[in-house]
Design a protein around this motif. Structure first.
Motif, PDB file in Angstrom:
ATOM      1  N   GLU A  13       0.845  -1.308   0.103  1.00 58.18           N
ATOM      2  CA  GLU A  13      -0.082  -0.072   0.031  1.00 58.18           C
ATOM      3  C   GLU A  13       0.923   1.196  -0.039  1.00 58.18           C
ATOM      4  O   GLU A  13       0.306   2.102  -0.756  1.00 58.18           O
ATOM      5  CB  GLU A  13      -0.887  -0.118   1.290  1.00 58.18           C
ATOM      6  N   THR A  14       1.904   1.251   0.631  1.00 52.36           N
ATOM      7  CA  THR A  14       2.822   2.331   0.859  1.00 52.36           C
ATOM      8  C   THR A  14       4.240   2.032   0.337  1.00 52.36           C
ATOM      9  O   THR A  14       4.941   1.342   1.026  1.00 52.36           O
ATOM     10  CB  THR A  14       2.646   3.040   2.166  1.00 52.36           C
ATOM     11  N   MET A  15       4.700   2.857  -0.684  1.00 50.94           N
ATOM     12  CA  MET A  15       6.035   2.965  -1.065  1.00 50.94           C
ATOM     13  C   MET A  15       6.733   4.107  -0.889  1.00 50.94           C
ATOM     14  O   MET A  15       5.964   5.209  -0.523  1.00 50.94           O
ATOM     15  CB  MET A  15       6.087   2.365  -2.518  1.00 50.94           C
ATOM     16  N   GLU A  16       8.000   4.396  -1.106  1.00 50.88           N
ATOM     17  CA  GLU A  16       8.850   5.452  -0.823  1.00 50.88           C
ATOM     18  C   GLU A  16       8.607   6.628  -1.897  1.00 50.88           C
ATOM     19  O   GLU A  16       8.441   6.186  -3.226  1.00 50.88           O
ATOM     20  CB  GLU A  16      10.107   5.192  -1.008  1.00 50.88           C
ATOM     21  N   PRO A  17       8.212   7.662  -1.625  1.00 56.13           N
ATOM     22  CA  PRO A  17       8.106   8.799  -2.634  1.00 56.13           C
ATOM     23  C   PRO A  17       9.395   8.877  -3.480  1.00 56.13           C
ATOM     24  O   PRO A  17      10.303   9.277  -2.531  1.00 56.13           O
ATOM     25  CB  PRO A  17       7.467   9.881  -1.954  1.00 56.13           C
ATOM     26  N   TRP A  18       9.605   8.902  -4.718  1.00 58.98           N
ATOM     27  CA  TRP A  18      10.633   9.103  -5.530  1.00 58.98           C
ATOM     28  C   TRP A  18      10.559  10.587  -6.314  1.00 58.98           C
ATOM     29  O   TRP A  18      11.073  10.566  -7.312  1.00 58.98           O
ATOM     30  CB  TRP A  18      10.893   7.894  -6.504  1.00 58.98           C
ATOM     31  N   GLY A  34       8.320   4.063  -5.157  1.00 58.45           N
ATOM     32  CA  GLY A  34       8.984   2.844  -5.255  1.00 58.45           C
ATOM     33  C   GLY A  34       9.595   2.171  -3.987  1.00 58.45           C
ATOM     34  O   GLY A  34       9.651   2.710  -3.001  1.00 58.45           O
ATOM     35  N   ILE A  35      10.351   1.265  -4.086  1.00 61.12           N
ATOM     36  CA  ILE A  35      11.068   0.384  -3.345  1.00 61.12           C
ATOM     37  C   ILE A  35      12.561  -0.029  -3.919  1.00 61.12           C
ATOM     38  O   ILE A  35      12.173  -0.812  -5.044  1.00 61.12           O
ATOM     39  CB  ILE A  35      10.305  -0.918  -2.669  1.00 61.12           C
ATOM     40  N   GLN A  36      13.618   0.314  -3.536  1.00 56.04           N
ATOM     41  CA  GLN A  36      14.704  -0.016  -4.231  1.00 56.04           C
ATOM     42  C   GLN A  36      15.568  -1.094  -3.245  1.00 56.04           C
ATOM     43  O   GLN A  36      15.585  -1.009  -2.205  1.00 56.04           O
ATOM     44  CB  GLN A  36      15.738   1.151  -4.450  1.00 56.04           C
ATOM     45  N   LYS A  37      16.071  -2.054  -4.100  1.00 55.46           N
ATOM     46  CA  LYS A  37      16.740  -3.276  -3.489  1.00 55.46           C
ATOM     47  C   LYS A  37      18.172  -3.270  -3.966  1.00 55.46           C
ATOM     48  O   LYS A  37      18.576  -2.829  -5.047  1.00 55.46           O
ATOM     49  CB  LYS A  37      16.251  -4.545  -3.468  1.00 55.46           C
ATOM     50  N   VAL A  38      19.306  -3.141  -3.070  1.00 55.70           N
ATOM     51  CA  VAL A  38      20.759  -3.455  -3.590  1.00 55.70           C
ATOM     52  C   VAL A  38      21.284  -4.595  -3.258  1.00 55.70           C
ATOM     53  O   VAL A  38      20.968  -5.269  -2.129  1.00 55.70           O
ATOM     54  CB  VAL A  38      21.209  -2.058  -2.546  1.00 55.70           C
ATOM     55  N   ILE A  39      22.046  -5.404  -4.249  1.00 52.40           N
ATOM     56  CA  ILE A  39      22.515  -6.288  -4.085  1.00 52.40           C
ATOM     57  C   ILE A  39      23.912  -6.034  -3.658  1.00 52.40           C
ATOM     58  O   ILE A  39      24.630  -5.339  -4.473  1.00 52.40           O
ATOM     59  CB  ILE A  39      22.391  -7.115  -5.475  1.00 52.40           C
ATOM     60  N   PRO A  40      24.665  -6.456  -2.617  1.00 52.16           N
ATOM     61  CA  PRO A  40      25.634  -6.178  -2.189  1.00 52.16           C
ATOM     62  C   PRO A  40      26.828  -6.594  -3.143  1.00 52.16           C
ATOM     63  O   PRO A  40      26.967  -7.718  -3.786  1.00 52.16           O
ATOM     64  CB  PRO A  40      26.004  -6.968  -0.504  1.00 52.16           C
ATOM     65  N   GLY A  41      27.744  -5.820  -3.388  1.00 48.95           N
ATOM     66  CA  GLY A  41      28.915  -5.969  -4.370  1.00 48.95           C
ATOM     67  C   GLY A  41      28.714  -5.694  -5.710  1.00 48.95           C
ATOM     68  O   GLY A  41      29.141  -5.788  -6.592  1.00 48.95           O
TER      69      GLY A  41
END
Length: 118
Positions: A13-18, A34-41
């Protein structure tokens, strides 16, 4: 953590304002989140969930992109090519430097991976 999970991304329902993007004439300003995901490395790979409100705007991403639509309908017209319509469940694969126009009919949400294809 080797595995990151986004549970039921189509239902969040709630995502980060971009911020927003200025739409083409007649569209006004289009809200982005959105929602951002980071892959370490692999911080150079941009991945997560992206959502935008209805409207029309030019694509600004220069890298290659893979996307899978979770919600919404609309189309993308690559410059000089035929229009491609999308609906939930469809996927697009963009080559680097793909330019064109998005027309979002109703709020669109997609899972995306943006990467340098060189």
């Amino acid at each position: 953590m080797k595995v990151q999970k986004i549970e039921q991304p189509a239902l969040i329902e709630t995502m980060e304002p971009w911020g927003s993007v200025e739409g083409l004439p007649g569209s006004g300003t289009i809200a982005l989140s959105g929602i951002q995901k980071v892959i370490p490395g692999k911080e150079d790979i941009d991945t997560g969930i992206f959502e935008c409100a209805a409207g029309s705007y030019r694509r600004s991403v220069k890298q290659a992109e893979i996307m899978h639509f979770l919600n919404g309908t609309g189309s993308f017209t690559p410059d000089g090519e035929a229009t491609l319509n999308f609906k939930p469940g469809d996927s697009f694969f963009f080559e680097a430097n793909t330019e064109g126009t998005w027309v979002i009919e109703n709020t669109m949400r997609k899972l995306y991976v943006i990467f340098d294809a060189s």
